[in-house]
Every structure is written in structure tokens, then in C-alpha cells.
Enzyme design. Sequence first.
Site, PDB file in Angstrom:
ATOM      1  N   TYR A   1       0.861  -1.183   0.000  1.00 11.29           N
ATOM      2  CA  TYR A   1       0.000   0.000   0.000  1.00 11.29           C
ATOM      3  C   TYR A   1       0.900   1.237   0.000  1.00 11.29           C
ATOM      4  O   TYR A   1       1.626   1.489   0.970  1.00 11.29           O
ATOM      5  CB  TYR A   1      -0.883   0.044   1.239  1.00 11.29           C
ATOM      6  CG  TYR A   1      -1.955  -1.019   1.320  1.00 11.29           C
ATOM      7  CD1 TYR A   1      -2.253  -1.858   0.257  1.00 11.29           C
ATOM      8  CD2 TYR A   1      -2.690  -1.173   2.494  1.00 11.29           C
ATOM      9  CE1 TYR A   1      -3.241  -2.831   0.356  1.00 11.29           C
ATOM     10  CE2 TYR A   1      -3.693  -2.136   2.594  1.00 11.29           C
ATOM     11  CZ  TYR A   1      -3.960  -2.955   1.521  1.00 11.29           C
ATOM     12  OH  TYR A   1      -4.943  -3.908   1.631  1.00 11.29           O
TER      13      TYR A   1
ATOM     14  N   LEU B   1     -18.618  -1.594   1.976  1.00  9.42           N
ATOM     15  CA  LEU B   1     -19.331  -0.497   1.312  1.00  9.42           C
ATOM     16  C   LEU B   1     -19.045  -0.494  -0.184  1.00  9.42           C
ATOM     17  O   LEU B   1     -19.291   0.509  -0.864  1.00  9.42           O
ATOM     18  CB  LEU B   1     -18.953   0.846   1.934  1.00  9.42           C
ATOM     19  CG  LEU B   1     -19.308   1.012   3.417  1.00  9.42           C
ATOM     20  CD1 LEU B   1     -18.868   2.377   3.932  1.00  9.42           C
ATOM     21  CD2 LEU B   1     -20.801   0.810   3.646  1.00  9.42           C
TER      22      LEU B   1
ATOM     23  N   GLY C   1     -23.679   5.540   0.327  1.00  6.46           N
ATOM     24  CA  GLY C   1     -24.704   6.577   0.372  1.00  6.46           C
ATOM     25  C   GLY C   1     -24.153   7.963   0.113  1.00  6.46           C
ATOM     26  O   GLY C   1     -24.899   8.937   0.083  1.00  6.46           O
TER      27      GLY C   1
END
Length: 332
Positions: free
Chosen positions: A57, A207, A214
Site C-alpha cells: 500500500y 461499502l 450513500g
Amino acid sequence: MQQRQLGRAGPMTSAIGLGCMGMSSGVYGGADRAESIATIHAALDAGVTLIDTGDFYGMGHNEMLIAEALKGVARDRYQLSVKFGAQRDPSAGWIGFDGRPAAVKTSLAYSLQRLGVDHIDVYRPARLDPNVPIEDTVGAIADMVKAGYVRHIGLSEVGSQTIRKAAAVHPIVDLQIEYSLISRGIEDGVLQTVRELGIAVTAYGVLSRGLISGHWTPGQEGQGDFRSISPRFQAGNVEHNLALVEAIRKIAEAKGCTVAQIAIAWVAQKGEDIFPVIGARRRDRLAEALGSQDVILTADDLAAIERAVPKGSGAGDRYNSHQMSALDSERG
């Protein structure tokens, strides 16, 4: 924060983990160093103890960022989960995976140095090396367990065949793999396998890379954001997926919570052996995610969610049955 045992052979850890990948530039666009460190501190203050990263990463940046954030924090206040082995070139391109025993030990040595610790709590190959038997890769990590540099062994992105081979060499505490309302491929065999073997699931992508948070709208990706090329975010797929989000939003509003909280709570309530790993990069998003612990989904809620987002309804999901079978791809 509730604490649970990570698999039959694992440590006690928080029921929700913090995934730190997005805190390094190169996957979701730019990152804010100060806010990232503040988010890690806020997670610790909230009782989150499971901190997840990978040595690739940000080409090591993520581990050094975590080391900076954890400086002065008692080592028994957190568990470090580290993935290793993904190979990248100077332009950050993906060029393969190295699971050879010597590479395992070299990767571990560098991670220990970058993180500034004397052991990793859960060490795992990020992918399956098709050229190296998983028994050899896990055996090398087991050597490091005996030497005291690793406490527990995990797996990532592998299928049932590989899981069984690995578990025959050394106890495996968890499998890290994507699991969300619109990505349920692990329910077709893998979840049953890990439960049979007493292995937990550390679920990332709950998610769907922000798609079902959202908050996401088309066009908000920054430079270098991989979502600009991800199938589920492409025209023809994204409109369908966002319609599913709006269906979830109606359920969330009726319960007085957010879409993200519904999505996280749904994963968390799939079993005591499921540990959502939340990729929050900001304190406000972390607070929202942790608020999911207060969301109790009733049988009626779960039925409504299933009607709104039936299994297999997500468009562009990489975890269809064919791709799940490809997770067991060792040669020979």
C-alpha cells in the site's frame, strides 16, 4: 467496542477493524496525512484494535504512516494485520505475486522495520502465487511464528481448496475477502469452508469501495482513483448499482440511520465470525461507520433489504461464481 476472538485459534480483537489502504495515495486518489493519523487515533480511542495494512500500500508508505500514528501507543492496545507479496514496478503497476519462502521472510523483515514493531499479529499472503504451493508459503510464515516474529497466520483472496491446504500446515485464524450486500460470492462455498475449519472472515469492501456508502456520486473520483476503471463504477453498471443504493436509503431513513450503517450492520449480523474492516480515511466517516454497532436489523428489516438488494443484483461484481472458483488456481 465489542471484542471477539478472531477465529478458533486467533487473538481477541475488536468486532470492527480499520483498513488503512486509502490513507496512502495511489488507490482512491490523494490522501491527507494529518487526517489519516487523526483517524487512526480516533479509532483507537473508540476501542478499535484491529489495524489492517499491506506492505504494497503506497509502496511501504502505509506501514510507515501507521508506525507514525502508533508511536507511543502500548503494543498490547492494537493488533496489526499485514498482507504481503504483491509485486509492483516503479510506476506502481501490478506485476505479480511472490509467495516463495525466502520472499515471505524478506517481506516480513521490511514490514517489521517500517512498522517499528518486533512482531506482526496476523501475517497473510495478499494473493495466491500460482507458482508456489500454498503449503510452502504458509510453512515459511509458520517458521516466523516459531521464531516469534508473527503471532498468527491469515489468508486473503483464496478459495476453499487453498484454505484447506493451508490449514493442514498451520492453524489459520482468518480469511480476508470482500463481502457486502452486492458482493456475496463467499456464500457459495467459501463461507461454509471457513466455518467448518473455525476460521473467521475479515470482510473488506463492505461499502463496495464507497459505492454503497450513500455518499458516492459519479464523477467524484480524483486522479489515480482506481474506481475510474472498476467495472461496478462504469456506465451501464453504476446507474443500476446506485438505484440499489436508493432502495437501501429508504430502509435506512425508516430506521433513522444512514445507508452506510445499514450496509455495515448487514455484514456484521451475518455471524459472530464476520469482522467488517472499514476503510475510513476521515474521522467523520469513521464515526458514521462505528455508529453501525447501534443498528439492530430485525427479521423484517433483513427481509426488506433482501427485497431491495437481492443476492446477485449488483452489476460489475468481480466475485461471481466463475471468479470465485479462480481463487484456487495453483498449478499441478
